[in-house]
Design a protein around this motif. Structure first.
Motif, PDB file in Angstrom:
ATOM      1  N   VAL A  45       0.836  -1.198   0.000  1.00 37.59           N
ATOM      2  CA  VAL A  45       0.000   0.000   0.000  1.00 37.59           C
ATOM      3  C   VAL A  45       0.873   1.250   0.000  1.00 37.59           C
ATOM      4  CG1 VAL A  45      -0.172  -0.165   2.510  1.00 37.59           C
ATOM      5  CG2 VAL A  45      -1.821   1.238   1.293  1.00 37.59           C
ATOM      6  N   ALA A  46       0.355   2.311  -0.614  1.00 37.12           N
ATOM      7  CA  ALA A  46       1.025   3.618  -0.595  1.00 37.12           C
ATOM      8  C   ALA A  46      -0.022   4.688  -0.328  1.00 37.12           C
ATOM      9  CB  ALA A  46       1.721   3.887  -1.927  1.00 37.12           C
ATOM     10  N   MET A  47       0.312   5.622   0.559  1.00 37.45           N
ATOM     11  CA  MET A  47      -0.608   6.706   0.900  1.00 37.45           C
ATOM     12  C   MET A  47      -0.145   8.007   0.261  1.00 37.45           C
ATOM     13  SD  MET A  47      -1.142   9.567   3.020  1.00 37.45           S
ATOM     14  CE  MET A  47      -0.235   9.467   4.574  1.00 37.45           C
ATOM     15  N   TYR A  48      -1.104   8.785  -0.242  1.00 42.17           N
ATOM     16  CA  TYR A  48      -0.767  10.083  -0.824  1.00 42.17           C
ATOM     17  C   TYR A  48      -1.896  11.063  -0.548  1.00 42.17           C
ATOM     18  CZ  TYR A  48      -4.034   9.123  -4.691  1.00 42.17           C
ATOM     19  OH  TYR A  48      -5.163   8.850  -5.444  1.00 42.17           O
ATOM     20  N   ARG A 120      -5.484   9.482   0.349  1.00 42.62           N
ATOM     21  CA  ARG A 120      -5.945   8.400  -0.506  1.00 42.62           C
ATOM     22  C   ARG A 120      -4.905   7.290  -0.458  1.00 42.62           C
ATOM     23  NH1 ARG A 120     -10.245  10.011  -3.837  1.00 42.62           N
ATOM     24  NH2 ARG A 120      -9.975   8.098  -5.036  1.00 42.62           N
ATOM     25  N   TYR A 121      -5.336   6.106  -0.848  1.00 41.63           N
ATOM     26  CA  TYR A 121      -4.461   4.938  -0.740  1.00 41.63           C
ATOM     27  C   TYR A 121      -4.475   4.125  -2.026  1.00 41.63           C
ATOM     28  CZ  TYR A 121      -4.267   5.875   4.244  1.00 41.63           C
ATOM     29  OH  TYR A 121      -4.054   6.474   5.465  1.00 41.63           O
ATOM     30  N   LEU A 122      -3.292   3.797  -2.514  1.00 36.32           N
ATOM     31  CA  LEU A 122      -3.134   2.818  -3.574  1.00 36.32           C
ATOM     32  C   LEU A 122      -2.821   1.475  -2.926  1.00 36.32           C
ATOM     33  CD1 LEU A 122      -0.972   4.723  -6.223  1.00 36.32           C
ATOM     34  CD2 LEU A 122      -3.384   4.080  -6.428  1.00 36.32           C
ATOM     35  N   VAL A 123      -3.554   0.443  -3.305  1.00 33.76           N
ATOM     36  CA  VAL A 123      -3.341  -0.884  -2.734  1.00 33.76           C
ATOM     37  C   VAL A 123      -3.036  -1.865  -3.857  1.00 33.76           C
ATOM     38  CG1 VAL A 123      -4.328  -2.743  -1.335  1.00 33.76           C
ATOM     39  CG2 VAL A 123      -4.914  -0.362  -0.841  1.00 33.76           C
ATOM     40  N   GLY A 124      -2.030  -2.691  -3.649  1.00 33.10           N
ATOM     41  CA  GLY A 124      -1.630  -3.677  -4.636  1.00 33.10           C
ATOM     42  C   GLY A 124      -2.291  -5.025  -4.391  1.00 33.10           C
ATOM     43  N   PHE A 125      -2.755  -5.634  -5.468  1.00 27.43           N
ATOM     44  CA  PHE A 125      -3.359  -6.966  -5.420  1.00 27.43           C
ATOM     45  C   PHE A 125      -2.815  -7.813  -6.566  1.00 27.43           C
ATOM     46  CE2 PHE A 125      -6.620  -4.047  -3.776  1.00 27.43           C
ATOM     47  CZ  PHE A 125      -6.987  -4.656  -2.580  1.00 27.43           C
ATOM     48  N   GLU A 132      -1.664 -11.144 -12.913  1.00 26.91           N
ATOM     49  CA  GLU A 132      -0.722 -10.029 -12.849  1.00 26.91           C
ATOM     50  C   GLU A 132      -1.056  -9.101 -11.683  1.00 26.91           C
ATOM     51  OE1 GLU A 132       1.880  -9.989 -14.808  1.00 26.91           O
ATOM     52  OE2 GLU A 132       1.134 -11.768 -15.872  1.00 26.91           O
ATOM     53  N   ASP A 133      -0.072  -8.271 -11.304  1.00 27.13           N
ATOM     54  CA  ASP A 133      -0.287  -7.277 -10.254  1.00 27.13           C
ATOM     55  C   ASP A 133      -1.169  -6.146 -10.769  1.00 27.13           C
ATOM     56  OD1 ASP A 133       1.337  -8.706  -8.585  1.00 27.13           O
ATOM     57  OD2 ASP A 133       3.048  -7.324  -8.695  1.00 27.13           O
ATOM     58  N   ILE A 134      -2.030  -5.637  -9.902  1.00 26.88           N
ATOM     59  CA  ILE A 134      -2.823  -4.451 -10.214  1.00 26.88           C
ATOM     60  C   ILE A 134      -2.785  -3.509  -9.013  1.00 26.88           C
ATOM     61  CG2 ILE A 134      -4.392  -5.565 -11.846  1.00 26.88           C
ATOM     62  CD1 ILE A 134      -6.475  -5.731  -9.594  1.00 26.88           C
ATOM     63  N   ALA A 135      -3.039  -2.224  -9.256  1.00 33.20           N
ATOM     64  CA  ALA A 135      -3.110  -1.225  -8.190  1.00 33.20           C
ATOM     65  C   ALA A 135      -4.489  -0.584  -8.236  1.00 33.20           C
ATOM     66  CB  ALA A 135      -2.031  -0.157  -8.372  1.00 33.20           C
ATOM     67  N   ILE A 136      -5.157  -0.498  -7.082  1.00 33.65           N
ATOM     68  CA  ILE A 136      -6.496   0.083  -6.994  1.00 33.65           C
ATOM     69  C   ILE A 136      -6.462   1.245  -6.010  1.00 33.65           C
ATOM     70  CG2 ILE A 136      -8.902  -0.334  -6.352  1.00 33.65           C
ATOM     71  CD1 ILE A 136      -8.635  -3.145  -7.361  1.00 33.65           C
ATOM     72  N   ASP A 137      -7.139   2.316  -6.388  1.00 33.18           N
ATOM     73  CA  ASP A 137      -7.147   3.558  -5.622  1.00 33.18           C
ATOM     74  C   ASP A 137      -8.372   3.614  -4.703  1.00 33.18           C
ATOM     75  OD1 ASP A 137      -6.186   6.136  -4.968  1.00 33.18           O
ATOM     76  OD2 ASP A 137      -7.573   7.062  -6.388  1.00 33.18           O
ATOM     77  N   PHE A 138      -8.156   4.011  -3.432  1.00 32.57           N
ATOM     78  CA  PHE A 138      -9.243   4.091  -2.461  1.00 32.57           C
ATOM     79  C   PHE A 138      -9.194   5.410  -1.698  1.00 32.57           C
ATOM     80  CE2 PHE A 138      -8.235  -0.484  -2.701  1.00 32.57           C
ATOM     81  CZ  PHE A 138      -9.483  -1.003  -3.013  1.00 32.57           C
ATOM     82  N   THR A 139     -10.378   5.883  -1.299  1.00 31.26           N
ATOM     83  CA  THR A 139     -10.420   6.948  -0.305  1.00 31.26           C
ATOM     84  C   THR A 139      -9.982   6.363   1.032  1.00 31.26           C
ATOM     85  OG1 THR A 139     -12.699   6.471   0.373  1.00 31.26           O
ATOM     86  CG2 THR A 139     -12.402   7.976  -1.487  1.00 31.26           C
ATOM     87  N   GLN A 140      -9.753   7.218   2.011  1.00 32.07           N
ATOM     88  CA  GLN A 140      -9.335   6.709   3.311  1.00 32.07           C
ATOM     89  C   GLN A 140     -10.414   5.820   3.934  1.00 32.07           C
ATOM     90  OE1 GLN A 140      -7.452   9.339   6.002  1.00 32.07           O
ATOM     91  NE2 GLN A 140      -7.572   7.923   7.711  1.00 32.07           N
ATOM     92  N   GLU A 200       3.857 -16.193  -6.404  1.00 32.74           N
ATOM     93  CA  GLU A 200       5.233 -16.578  -6.720  1.00 32.74           C
ATOM     94  C   GLU A 200       6.244 -15.469  -6.488  1.00 32.74           C
ATOM     95  OE1 GLU A 200       5.010 -17.917 -10.721  1.00 32.74           O
ATOM     96  OE2 GLU A 200       4.058 -19.841 -10.206  1.00 32.74           O
ATOM     97  N   LYS A 201       5.783 -14.218  -6.459  1.00 32.42           N
ATOM     98  CA  LYS A 201       6.709 -13.105  -6.254  1.00 32.42           C
ATOM     99  C   LYS A 201       5.993 -11.977  -5.528  1.00 32.42           C
ATOM    100  CE  LYS A 201       5.791 -11.354 -10.916  1.00 32.42           C
ATOM    101  NZ  LYS A 201       6.389 -10.959 -12.221  1.00 32.42           N
ATOM    102  N   PRO A 202       6.739 -11.126  -4.801  1.00 29.68           N
ATOM    103  CA  PRO A 202       6.122 -10.000  -4.082  1.00 29.68           C
ATOM    104  C   PRO A 202       5.511  -8.994  -5.050  1.00 29.68           C
ATOM    105  CG  PRO A 202       8.374 -10.413  -3.326  1.00 29.68           C
ATOM    106  CD  PRO A 202       8.191 -11.198  -4.574  1.00 29.68           C
ATOM    107  N   PHE A 203       4.618  -8.172  -4.523  1.00 27.26           N
ATOM    108  CA  PHE A 203       4.032  -7.103  -5.324  1.00 27.26           C
ATOM    109  C   PHE A 203       5.118  -6.146  -5.787  1.00 27.26           C
ATOM    110  CE2 PHE A 203       2.193  -2.844  -5.737  1.00 27.26           C
ATOM    111  CZ  PHE A 203       1.209  -3.100  -6.686  1.00 27.26           C
ATOM    112  N   ASP A 204       5.009  -5.691  -7.025  1.00 26.86           N
ATOM    113  CA  ASP A 204       5.984  -4.767  -7.614  1.00 26.86           C
ATOM    114  C   ASP A 204       5.569  -3.327  -7.309  1.00 26.86           C
ATOM    115  OD1 ASP A 204       7.861  -3.425  -9.068  1.00 26.86           O
ATOM    116  OD2 ASP A 204       7.153  -4.120 -11.040  1.00 26.86           O
TER     117      ASP A 204
END
Length: 257
Positions: A45-48, A120-125, A132-140, A200-204
């Motif tokens: 996760v990343a917060m901005y 806001r938060y980007l979360v990796g799944f 494949e990896d995806i990033a989804i944007d969320f409000t707090q 098989e591998k960590p989130f990028d």
């Protein structure tokens, strides 16, 4: 300097502490959608702090040079044009409140909120449709719901897939993350294979870097004009060039009063 305030575990923890789209890599997650995912780690996760306006329309952006904030998210220096506009209205709200005009105080306070940067938060799944990896944007508020579900099943993330669902619209948008407990019954053979592939591998984390629309100071000022703010009140001017805005606006960009 990173466009993100916090990354990883620090970002995940920030959702439960005192407070404060899109580029090519962000996954479009609209209301009415359900996505089957693997949560690789609670800290993907990343917060901005994102800035936007619904009406008039200014799409979510992050400043090229972000303001400096303290541990609670309050700005201490380096105010952006939008921070200054927000402070302008909050000052008027304070003045109105001191004069006993509660209606005006609330009106100015809402305007101040509209121009304020919101967490806001980007979360990796891992996406079970593609592996494949995806990033989804969320409000707090949305991320708090997602985080609660992830934390509940934190010890079983390598065994449990999830359904991520969004319903409603505007300020009534609701996000849920529900475990798929019977993966043999509720996942296709391809989805089960992709669940294994995603593990098989960590989130990028590099994926996050292309998710947000970054606006320099000139574009931020242009967006203030689009938002209907009189930039002369801040002593700002614009040269030639048409106003523009950032990434695609979503229901989550609506003010949350």
């Amino acid at each position: 300097m990173s466009i993100f305030e916090k990354i990883g575990a620090e970002a995940a923890d920030s959702a439960t502490k005192d407070n404060g789209s899109g580029g090519s890599s962000i996954f479009t997650f609209n209301s009415g959608m359900t996505v089957k995912v693997r949560v690789k780690s609670p800290t993907d996760v990343a917060m901005y702090y994102g800035y936007s306006m619904f009406n008039p329309r200014v799409n979510t952006f992050v400043p090229q040079k972000s303001a400096t904030r303290n541990a609670k998210g309050f700005i201490t220096s380096g105010h952006t044009p939008w921070d200054r506009a927000s402070d302008y209205y909050y000052a008027l709200a304070k003045e109105a409140k001191e004069k006993g005009d509660q209606a005006k105080a609330e009106e100015y306070s809402k305007l101040g909120y509209n121009f304020k940067g919101k967490r806001r938060y980007l979360v990796g799944f891992g996406h079970l449709e593609t592996g494949e990896d995806i990033a989804i944007d969320f409000t707090q508020n949305q991320y708090n719901v997602v985080k609660a579900a992830i934390d509940k099943y934190a010890k079983k993330l390598d065994k449990v897939a999830f359904e991520l669902t969004k319903t409603g619209s505007s300020t009534n948008t609701v996000v849920s993350l529900s475990p798929i407990l019977d993966m043999d019954e509720d996942l296709t053979e391809a989805e089960r294979a992709n669940f294994a592939k995603c593990g098989e591998k960590p989130f990028d984390f590099a994926l996050f870097e292309d998710c947000l629309y970054v606006a320099d100071e000139t574009e931020q000022i242009k967006n203030l004009v689009v938002a209907g703010f009189d930039i002369g009140l801040l002593g700002l001017t614009l040269g030639a060039g048409a106003p523009s805005s950032g990434g695609e606006i979503t229901d989550e960009d609506l003010p949350q009063f």
